[in-house]
Every structure is written in structure tokens, then in C-alpha cells.
Design an enzyme around this catalytic site. Structure first.
Site, PDB file in Angstrom:
ATOM      1  N   LYS A  54       4.249  68.689  14.179  1.00 15.79           N
ATOM      2  CA  LYS A  54       2.840  68.471  13.822  1.00 15.79           C
ATOM      3  C   LYS A  54       2.717  67.987  12.382  1.00 15.79           C
ATOM      4  O   LYS A  54       1.902  67.111  12.067  1.00 15.79           O
ATOM      5  CB  LYS A  54       2.041  69.762  14.042  1.00 15.79           C
ATOM      6  CG  LYS A  54       1.883  70.093  15.522  1.00 15.79           C
ATOM      7  CD  LYS A  54       1.376  71.514  15.783  1.00 15.79           C
ATOM      8  CE  LYS A  54       1.394  71.809  17.282  1.00 15.79           C
ATOM      9  NZ  LYS A  54       1.004  73.197  17.611  1.00 15.79           N
ATOM     10  N   GLN A  98      -0.154  78.954  14.906  1.00 17.65           N
ATOM     11  CA  GLN A  98       0.809  78.606  15.966  1.00 17.65           C
ATOM     12  C   GLN A  98       1.068  79.808  16.887  1.00 17.65           C
ATOM     13  O   GLN A  98       1.383  80.901  16.424  1.00 17.65           O
ATOM     14  CB  GLN A  98       2.129  78.114  15.340  1.00 17.65           C
ATOM     15  CG  GLN A  98       3.183  77.702  16.346  1.00 17.65           C
ATOM     16  CD  GLN A  98       2.788  76.466  17.171  1.00 17.65           C
ATOM     17  OE1 GLN A  98       2.259  75.497  16.631  1.00 17.65           O
ATOM     18  NE2 GLN A  98       3.018  76.515  18.466  1.00 17.65           N
ATOM     19  N   ASP A 121      -7.592  73.757  17.372  1.00 21.64           N
ATOM     20  CA  ASP A 121      -6.956  74.019  18.666  1.00 21.64           C
ATOM     21  C   ASP A 121      -8.022  74.174  19.763  1.00 21.64           C
ATOM     22  O   ASP A 121      -7.699  74.134  20.947  1.00 21.64           O
ATOM     23  CB  ASP A 121      -6.113  75.307  18.610  1.00 21.64           C
ATOM     24  CG  ASP A 121      -4.621  75.022  18.467  1.00 21.64           C
ATOM     25  OD1 ASP A 121      -4.210  73.890  18.782  1.00 21.64           O
ATOM     26  OD2 ASP A 121      -3.881  75.936  18.055  1.00 21.64           O
TER      27      ASP A 121
END
Ligand code: NDP
Length: 286
Positions: A54, A98, A121
């Protein structure tokens, strides 16, 4: 018949070029540089690799990125303190924590602490609700990535029967909402199946578009697929150090009209979904 390969590599490169152009344009207009931050807790090799990917993507498209790496032993309070800093840092457009979190850490407390405006997200309940209602928001990156893959290959979903196998909150369930809604890349008839679905193969054989998000290597085989179907494999499973999908690629390939490979498929598109959300976040969620 040999299926067309829906390459995440090709589609992601094309989308990243577009994002890069938009970043250059906004910077020459004097607008802010999009900035993605990520909190990584512990040293899980897969999570570390995802986060590194990422960060690399951000460099490629011209975003700023910040990685906050906390030890496996970090307490919830320490994570919440980092979240508060990111919520209050106006230079950060959006951020992710994460997953998976270390065993025993309270996912819900962490999720709810994320400012929904910065939740790129798209996992905060407010954003899940906005997605379900069709309001402007961040779409969960994996189903968003699947839509971007279909869009790149100009595969229309309207009027098609999409059967999704797997109903997780991060993949299957939002996938069915997005494909079924009245809007761009929606208007499919979406059927959401799971481990309690009887006669699964009978259901999946009705699919014009079959999406596998199960977490079982090679689970979807030729007997599950209608000739000519489009097959999207979301699965990422490690088998003897190799990554394989939820679809038996070789077995299904001769029957499908198009199929996404693993690796080199949806995984790369998920990362594009996150970039798209971060670009959006630079101007506010809407
Ligand atoms: P979950 O384990 O959260 O969900 C799996 C789903 O599959 C569940 O809904 C489960 O049903 C269903 N399922 C399990 N066994 C069967 C069966 N025999 N028949 C029908 N349905 C079944 O997984 P995720 O959604 O998080 O992930 C799915 C896969 O996608 C994994 O391989 C994961 O690694 C991968 N993944 C890939 C991403 C990417 O970027 N490409 C991102 C996220 C995940 P039930 O609810 O009844 O238990």
C-alpha cells in the site's frame, strides 16, 4: 472456449495512471496532496507485506504515506492514542488499521474510534450504512476493486445474475449490496450464498457473474460454473508457500468466458480501491 483473463495487473496499472493524473492536476491547482496513513500492529508477515504494498502504491501515484508500526504487545489504549492523533491531523486525508488485529484486541472499540470521514477502508458502521443507502462514502476496498476490474474490462452488470459465495462483512456482503443497488455497476440480481446454502452448485450454476470469497483453495470447480459465466476469484490462500484462489483456475477456465487469476487478480484491485478512497478523502467524504 478459452476464457478471457481479467488481469488485475493490467487493470490496476490503468487505474493507477488515472489516479496519478488526477493527483498531478490537483497539485497544479494548488490543492492538497492526498495522504494515506496506516497503523500496523505486530509483525504478521502477510499484514506487513500488504502494508508495504500500500505504501509502494502511494509512492507510485504521488500520494504521501505514513506508516505507524506498533509492537505486537501494544495495548488498545496505545492504538486508540494513535487513532486520535490521526483523527486530529489535518494533513492526513484518510487512514487504515491493518487487519487482523493481534489476538484478544477489541476490534469494535478500534473501529468505532476511527473518524468516519477518514475511514478509507469503509468499515465504520456509519460508512457501511451510507453504502447500503447509496449515500456518498468510501466503498470497502475489495468489492470496490472487483467493480473497478469489471469496469476496466467493460463488463456490464445490469440485468445479470450475480451469485456471490461468502458473506463476510468485508467482502461478500458488501459485494452483494453494491451489485444489487440501483446505480453504476449495480442493477444486477444479486444472490448471496454461504455455508448454509443447500445445493450450492445449483445456485452458482445460475450465475452470469460468479464471485468467490470463501477462503477455501480451489473450492469452486467446473461443476459450479455455467458455460460462459464470468468468474471472479477473491480468495487468497497460502498452500505450500504458493498463493491460490478459491477457484480451481485450470478446471474452470475452459467453461468461463472470463476469469480473474490468483495472484494477479482481485488482490491488486483491492489496493486500487484503497487509493480511490484516499483520493476521495483528500476532498472530504461527501
Ligand atoms: P471469511 O472467512 O470471513 O468468510 C468466508 C465466507 O465463506 C463465509 O461467509 C462462509 O460462510 C463462506 N463459506 C465457507 N465455507 C463455505 C462453503 N463450503 N460453502 C459456501 N460458503 C462457504 O472470509 P473473507 O470474506 O474475509 O475472505 C474470503 C477469501 O478472500 C479469503 O481467501 C481471503 O484471504 C480473501 N480475501 C482477499 C482479499 C483481496 O484483496 N483479494 C481481501 C479480503 C479477503 P458462513 O458465513 O456461513 O460461515
Amino acid at each position: 472456449m478459452m476464457a478471457q483473463i481479467l488481469s488485475g495487473k493490467v487493470a490496476a496499472a490503468a487505474w493507477k495512471d488515472k489516479i496519478k493524473e488526477q493527483v498531478s492536476a490537483r497539485i497544479s491547482e494548488g490543492k492538497s496532496q492526498p495522504h494515506l496513513a496506516a497503523i500496523l500492529i505486530g509483525n504478521d508477515p502477510a499484514s506487513s507485506a500488504y502494508v508495504r504494498g500500500k505504501v509502494r502504491d502511494c509512492d507510485e501515484v504521488g500520494f504521501q504515506s505514513t506508516l505507524i508500526h506498533l509492537p505486537e504487545t501494544a495495548s488498545v489504549e496505545e492504538v486508540l492514542a494513535e487513532i486520535a492523533k490521526l483523527n486530529n491531523n489535518p494533513s492526513v486525508s484518510g487512514y487504515i488499521v491493518q487487519l487482523p488485529l493481534p489476538k484478544g484486541m477489541d476490534d469494535t472499540r478500534i473501529l468505532l474510534a476511527i473518524d468516519p470521514e477518514k475511514d478509507v477502508d469503509g468499515f465504520h458502521p456509519e460508512n457501511v450504512g451510507r453504502m447500503a443507502l447509496g449515500l456518498p462514502t468510501y466503498l470497502p476496498a475489495t468489492p470496490f476493486g472487483v467493480l473497478l476490474l469489471l469496469e476496466h474490462y467493460q463488463i456490464s452488470t445490469e440485468g445479470k445474475h450475480a451469485v456471490i459465495v461468502g458473506r463476510s462483512h468485508i467482502v461478500g456482503s458488501p459485494m452483494s449490496i453494491l451489485l444489487g443497488r440501483n446505480g453504476k455497476l449495480g442493477n444486477a440480481t444479486a444472490t448471496l450464498t454461504h455455508s448454509k446454502t443447500p445445493n450450492l452448485a445449483e445456485m452458482t450454476r445460475q450465475a452470469d457473474i460468479l464471485i468467490a470469497a470463501i477462503g477455501k483453495p480451489g473450492f469452486i470447480n467446473a461443476s459450479h460454473v455455467k458455460p460462459g459465466a464470468i468468474v471472479i476469484d477473491v480468495g487468497i490462500n497460502r498452500v505450500e508457500e504458493k498463493l491460490v484462489g478459491d477457484v480451481d483456475f485450470e478446471g474452470v477456465m475452459p467453461f468461463a468466458s472470463a476469469i480473474s487469476p490468483v495472484p494477479g487478480g482481485v488482490g491488486l484491485m483491492t489496493r486500487v480501491g484503497l487509493l480511490m478512497n484516499t483520493l476521495r478523502a483528500a476532498d472530504g467524504r461527501g
